[in-house]
Design a protein around this motif. Sequence first.
Motif, short mmCIF file in Angstrom:
data_model
loop_
_atom_site.label_atom_id
_atom_site.label_comp_id
_atom_site.label_asym_id
_atom_site.label_seq_id
_atom_site.Cartn_x
_atom_site.Cartn_y
_atom_site.Cartn_z
N LEU A 50 44.71 -28.61 -45.22
CA LEU A 50 45.88 -28.48 -44.35
C LEU A 50 46.90 -29.59 -44.58
O LEU A 50 48.07 -29.47 -44.20
CB LEU A 50 45.46 -28.48 -42.88
N GLY A 51 46.43 -30.69 -45.19
CA GLY A 51 47.35 -31.78 -45.52
C GLY A 51 47.14 -33.06 -44.74
O GLY A 51 47.90 -34.02 -44.90
N TYR A 52 46.13 -33.09 -43.85
CA TYR A 52 45.88 -34.32 -43.09
C TYR A 52 45.34 -35.39 -44.03
O TYR A 52 44.39 -35.16 -44.77
CB TYR A 52 44.91 -34.06 -41.94
N PRO A 53 45.93 -36.59 -44.02
CA PRO A 53 45.50 -37.65 -44.94
C PRO A 53 44.16 -38.24 -44.53
O PRO A 53 43.75 -38.11 -43.37
CB PRO A 53 46.62 -38.69 -44.81
N PRO A 54 43.47 -38.91 -45.44
CA PRO A 54 42.16 -39.50 -45.13
C PRO A 54 42.20 -40.50 -43.98
O PRO A 54 41.19 -40.72 -43.31
CB PRO A 54 41.77 -40.18 -46.44
N SER A 55 43.36 -41.09 -43.73
CA SER A 55 43.48 -42.09 -42.66
C SER A 55 43.58 -41.48 -41.27
O SER A 55 43.59 -42.20 -40.27
CB SER A 55 44.72 -42.96 -42.91
N THR A 56 43.63 -40.14 -41.17
CA THR A 56 43.78 -39.47 -39.87
C THR A 56 42.66 -39.86 -38.91
O THR A 56 41.48 -39.86 -39.26
CB THR A 56 43.77 -37.94 -40.06
N LEU A 57 43.06 -40.19 -37.68
CA LEU A 57 42.09 -40.53 -36.64
C LEU A 57 41.52 -39.24 -36.05
O LEU A 57 42.27 -38.38 -35.57
CB LEU A 57 42.77 -41.35 -35.54
N ILE A 58 40.21 -39.10 -36.11
CA ILE A 58 39.54 -37.89 -35.62
C ILE A 58 38.52 -38.27 -34.57
O ILE A 58 37.61 -39.08 -34.82
CB ILE A 58 38.84 -37.13 -36.77
N TYR A 59 38.67 -37.70 -33.38
CA TYR A 59 37.68 -37.90 -32.31
C TYR A 59 36.71 -36.73 -32.33
O TYR A 59 37.13 -35.57 -32.28
CB TYR A 59 38.36 -38.00 -30.95
N ILE A 60 35.42 -37.02 -32.39
CA ILE A 60 34.39 -35.97 -32.39
C ILE A 60 34.00 -35.64 -30.96
O ILE A 60 33.37 -36.45 -30.27
CB ILE A 60 33.15 -36.39 -33.19
N ALA A 61 34.41 -34.48 -30.49
CA ALA A 61 34.07 -34.02 -29.14
C ALA A 61 32.85 -33.11 -29.25
O ALA A 61 32.97 -31.91 -29.46
CB ALA A 61 35.25 -33.27 -28.53
N ALA A 62 31.69 -33.71 -29.17
CA ALA A 62 30.45 -32.93 -29.34
C ALA A 62 29.26 -33.78 -28.95
O ALA A 62 29.38 -35.00 -28.73
CB ALA A 62 30.30 -32.48 -30.80
N GLY A 63 28.11 -33.13 -28.87
CA GLY A 63 26.87 -33.85 -28.64
C GLY A 63 26.34 -34.40 -29.95
O GLY A 63 27.09 -34.58 -30.92
N GLU A 64 25.06 -34.62 -30.00
CA GLU A 64 24.44 -35.20 -31.19
C GLU A 64 24.53 -34.22 -32.36
O GLU A 64 24.12 -33.07 -32.27
CB GLU A 64 22.98 -35.54 -30.90
N ILE A 65 25.07 -34.70 -33.48
CA ILE A 65 25.21 -33.88 -34.68
C ILE A 65 23.84 -33.71 -35.33
O ILE A 65 23.11 -34.68 -35.55
CB ILE A 65 26.19 -34.51 -35.68
N TYR A 66 23.47 -32.47 -35.63
CA TYR A 66 22.16 -32.20 -36.22
C TYR A 66 22.06 -32.84 -37.60
O TYR A 66 22.94 -32.69 -38.44
CB TYR A 66 21.93 -30.70 -36.31
N GLY A 67 20.97 -33.56 -37.80
CA GLY A 67 20.78 -34.25 -39.07
C GLY A 67 21.42 -35.61 -39.13
O GLY A 67 21.29 -36.32 -40.13
N GLY A 68 22.13 -36.00 -38.05
CA GLY A 68 22.71 -37.32 -37.96
C GLY A 68 23.67 -37.64 -39.10
O GLY A 68 24.45 -36.80 -39.55
N ASN A 69 23.59 -38.89 -39.59
CA ASN A 69 24.53 -39.37 -40.61
C ASN A 69 24.41 -38.60 -41.93
O ASN A 69 25.37 -38.54 -42.70
CB ASN A 69 24.31 -40.86 -40.87
N THR A 70 23.24 -38.02 -42.17
CA THR A 70 23.06 -37.27 -43.43
C THR A 70 24.11 -36.19 -43.57
O THR A 70 24.71 -36.02 -44.65
CB THR A 70 21.65 -36.65 -43.48
N HIS A 71 24.34 -35.44 -42.50
CA HIS A 71 25.34 -34.37 -42.56
C HIS A 71 26.72 -34.87 -42.16
O HIS A 71 27.72 -34.36 -42.68
CB HIS A 71 24.92 -33.22 -41.65
N LEU A 72 26.78 -35.85 -41.28
CA LEU A 72 28.09 -36.35 -40.85
C LEU A 72 28.84 -37.01 -42.00
O LEU A 72 30.08 -36.96 -42.05
CB LEU A 72 27.90 -37.34 -39.70
N MET A 73 28.11 -37.62 -42.93
CA MET A 73 28.75 -38.29 -44.06
C MET A 73 29.56 -37.32 -44.92
O MET A 73 30.49 -37.72 -45.62
CB MET A 73 27.71 -39.00 -44.93
#
Length: 509
Positions: A338-361
């Motif tokens: 969509l064109g959002y640059p890597p520096s974009t601030l993103i707030y994660i509105a969710a509970g615990e992500i399944y797989g933790g950092n492995t998938h979040l990375m």
Amino acid sequence: MVNRGTYHSRTSITARFFSRKPSPFASTLQIFCIFAFSIVLFLFYTRNSLEDEQKQPYFFKQSQFNEADLLSDMQTSDGKLWDAPFSYGVHPCIKPTAKFKAAMGSDHYMTVRSNGGLNQMRTGISDMVAVAHILNATLVIPQLDKRSFWHDSSTFSDIFDELYFIETLRGDVQIVKELPRELEALPRARKHFSSWSGVSYYEELTQLWKDYQVIHVAKSDSRLANNDLPLDIQRLRCRALYHALRFAPSIESLGKKLVERLRSRGGRYIALHLRYEKDMLSYTGCTYGLSDTESEELRIMRENTKHWKVKKINSTEQRAGGLCPLTPKEVGIFLRALGYPPSTLIYIAAGEIYGGNTHLMELTSRFPNVVFKEALATQEELRAFANHASQTAALDYIISIESDVFVPSYSGNMARAVEGHRRFLGHHKTISPDRKGLVEVFDMLENGQLEESMLSHLVWQMHEDRQGAPRERRGPIQGIKGRGRFRTEEAFYENPYPECICTSKRHFE
């Protein structure tokens, strides 16, 4: 001799036939046959052409490329990324009409057990306010679900401003904190109201008051139809949800603080409802990108959850049909396209992500500036919310409503409620991913069948009309009969236009 003679005989007959001057009828018949044959040929080649077109991927039907388009996509402006869609002057309208009948005192009571997570309960409670008005019943403050996936023990007053709720709706329906003691021991009419019911259904239920003084409602979600209800009932639902059902002061206060802290970090931010949580993946049977061990864990959870009726799910078919939440990796590719640059601030509105950092990375490798509430709030501030998933979900809701851009990875209760609220407040930018189309694009990209330079153009073209601009609520899918058609309608709280969003004189207070 015999054969040769027969041949000459037939030839002369044919010659004699064609040597004659054709009659008007014969000429007309010949012309008609030629015309009919031409139509058959046309249909044949048209069908083949359509079949060839249908074999093309989804996005190739939608687009034609040129260098100007691709160059334009590479130079995405800030306005295109962040500005709300043009709203055409629409505004909230929730004031009752002149025909609305104010609440009257009633000695009939309705008790409610709300079910589901935070937003399922919120919309269900708003429905129950409208139902109590139709039944001319006094509504007892609903009991909240303590048996959902999160096992939250919060009461109504822990999450909502109870006194404000009662006072704000005083002219619409009478509300009390508790059932009068003298009625507690009386038998109740225990009802499981039919889903998506109209006013006539509830008007018939007023017959219950002849034998009972209390009606108990077992479930609150989706008990009212999305469409074909009186205007005043629809507006009452909006007054309840968007005005009266305010969060408790402690939640409102912390939510506003977290929004301010986000603003101080980068000014603008995306609220991403990343529905990549264990319960959702297990429920939908979506295992794309997971290990065999993780897939098996989700299967066992689904098998052991009794109220989930579907046990065997084909994950590949689910994903191809757009029925799976986007993975963190897919979300990252989508936002970059969509064109959002890597520096974009993103707030994660969710509970615990399944797989933790492995998938979040897989997301943070593309967008390092990702923030959770745990990084915004102090441990002391969050201590009061520990083990209360509905209260922390309320924080996510506030931050999502206030965001510059809201992006849900799946169309669940939270996503629908936030989108509807943002529409109500002025059609703030909400990008709803076309999951079915995106999966096709992602697979083509991964298989080397699509050049990465074309990705941005494709994704933008897919989502030009999926950014929260004003439009009327969608009705049922054609061809589906019976009560099942109601399930295919766009939810009232996902898009309360046109009943609660107007183009005429302002009616919001």
